[in-house]
Design a protein around this motif. Structure first.
Motif, short mmCIF file in Angstrom:
data_model
loop_
_atom_site.label_atom_id
_atom_site.label_comp_id
_atom_site.label_asym_id
_atom_site.label_seq_id
_atom_site.Cartn_x
_atom_site.Cartn_y
_atom_site.Cartn_z
N UNK A 167 0.82 -1.21 0.00
CA UNK A 167 0.00 0.00 0.00
C UNK A 167 0.86 1.26 0.00
N UNK A 168 2.00 1.22 0.70
CA UNK A 168 2.88 2.38 0.72
C UNK A 168 3.51 2.60 -0.65
N UNK A 169 3.87 1.53 -1.34
CA UNK A 169 4.43 1.66 -2.68
C UNK A 169 3.41 2.24 -3.64
N UNK A 170 2.16 1.80 -3.52
CA UNK A 170 1.09 2.36 -4.35
C UNK A 170 0.94 3.86 -4.08
N UNK A 171 0.98 4.24 -2.78
CA UNK A 171 0.87 5.66 -2.42
C UNK A 171 2.02 6.47 -3.01
N UNK A 228 -3.01 6.37 4.23
CA UNK A 228 -3.82 6.14 5.42
C UNK A 228 -3.99 4.65 5.69
N UNK A 229 -4.16 3.86 4.64
CA UNK A 229 -4.27 2.41 4.79
C UNK A 229 -2.97 1.83 5.37
N UNK A 230 -1.82 2.36 4.94
CA UNK A 230 -0.54 1.90 5.46
C UNK A 230 -0.43 2.18 6.95
N UNK A 231 -0.79 3.39 7.35
CA UNK A 231 -0.74 3.76 8.77
C UNK A 231 -1.65 2.86 9.59
N UNK A 232 -2.84 2.59 9.10
CA UNK A 232 -3.79 1.73 9.81
C UNK A 232 -3.22 0.32 9.98
N UNK A 233 -2.64 -0.23 8.92
CA UNK A 233 -2.05 -1.56 8.99
C UNK A 233 -0.89 -1.59 10.00
N UNK A 234 -0.11 -0.51 10.05
CA UNK A 234 0.99 -0.46 10.99
C UNK A 234 0.53 -0.49 12.43
N UNK A 235 -0.49 0.26 12.76
CA UNK A 235 -0.98 0.28 14.14
C UNK A 235 -1.72 -1.01 14.49
N UNK A 236 -2.34 -1.66 13.51
CA UNK A 236 -2.95 -2.97 13.76
C UNK A 236 -1.86 -3.98 14.11
N UNK A 237 -0.73 -3.90 13.39
CA UNK A 237 0.42 -4.76 13.70
C UNK A 237 0.83 -4.61 15.16
N UNK A 238 0.93 -3.38 15.62
CA UNK A 238 1.33 -3.12 17.02
C UNK A 238 0.31 -3.74 17.97
#
Length: 291
Positions: free
Chosen positions: A171-175, A192-202
């Motif tokens: 998703x970050x590469x697409x952005x 925004x999708x990348x940020x959401x995935x990152x915090x879900x990981x945490x």
């Protein structure tokens, strides 16, 4: 070189030198407070934990205003191509230092597992040191000094987190490609999708830690395995948090109209860092959870 000489566009041959700043001194003081307080806390000074908290709050405050000044200078057009090159080299060396940081812990894991444990299990050493030592990995140390625990397998939480981070890299590469094509709406969505995935990981990792600590009895003092498990995965989790915060700042800047298709190194630097975090996790997934 004065600032007025550098406001000539990105192709200007001048190097912008900012005015005198107190940020480096304030940063040094906050790090000193953190270091001294942490040392005192480890040595039993209970009030020192508040010193650590104050130090970190000060650190965050200094970083906020320092980066705000840097962003403001960039938005004013004070940076030339030479500044851009300097930032790229700086970020490259920073990521290299992070590679060496994790290489130290991966090296410790390899050394303990591949060299030290078999060496201690050798017949001569068993007779000399601990006759009942069992040279398996993970092990419970000699004479039962380590409480029984279970290691964390790859299924399912680590595998879910692997899917989350790999997806976030996509998703970050697409952005990034969307930003280079000046599709700001598309960039905002995928970032925004990348940020959401990152915090879900945490969040998933926090749940994994709770499971390991309460149900598997895997703790920081669970021998070499426990120490290395939490040091490697814990520091990686910290880097994920920092990377997600960096990407959040980039998202806010993007929504404020910062960056252009040709000038967006702040975004690129955060993306470099995030992809580095992805690669480190793949190493963790293989050598901590699988092998």
């Amino acid at each position: 070189m004065s600032a007025s000489h550098s406001v000539q566009g990105n192709e200007a041959p001048y190097y912008y030198v900012p005015a005198d700043s107190g940020h480096p001194v304030r940063m040094a003081l906050t790090l000193l407070v953190i270091g001294v307080s942490a040392a005192a806390w480890i040595n039993g000074v209970s009030l020192a934990k508040w010193g650590v908290l104050v130090g970190f709050l000060g650190l965050i405050t200094v970083m906020f205003y320092w980066f705000a000044d840097s962003i403001g200078e960039a938005q004013q057009g004070l940076y030339s191509k030479r500044i851009d090159v300097s930032y790229r080299w700086g970020m490259s060396w920073f990521i290299f230092s992070e590679v060496m940081f994790f290489a130290g812990f991966f090296g410790a894991l390899w050394y303990v597992r591949t060299i030290t444990t078999p060496w201690l299990g050798d017949l001569d050493h068993k007779l000399l040191l601990w006759p009942d030592f069992n040279a398996v990995w993970p092990n419970f140390g000699p004479a039962g000094v380590v409480e029984q625990f279970q290691s964390v397998g790859p299924f399912w939480l680590p595998t879910i987190n692997t899917a989350l981070l790999l997806t976030s890299g996509i998703t970050l590469t697409i952005a990034h490609h969307a930003l280079r094509e000046n599709h700001r709406g598309k960039t905002t969505f995928w970032l925004a999708a990348t940020v959401l995935l990152g915090f879900i990981f945490v969040g998933v990792q926090a749940y994994e830690y709770h499971h390991a600590y309460t149900e598997l009895n895997l703790r920081f003092n669970s021998g070499a395995f426990g120490s290395l498990f939490y040091m490697l995965t814990g520091f990686h989790g910290f880097h994920v948090i920092m990377g997600a915060i960096m990407l959040t700042v980039m998202l806010i800047r993007l929504m404020k109209g910062h960056f252009t298709a040709d000038n967006h190194f702040g975004f690129e630097a955060a993306a470099w860092y995030w992809h580095f975090v992805d690669v480190v996790w793949l190493g963790l997934y293989l050598f901590v959870y699988w092998f």
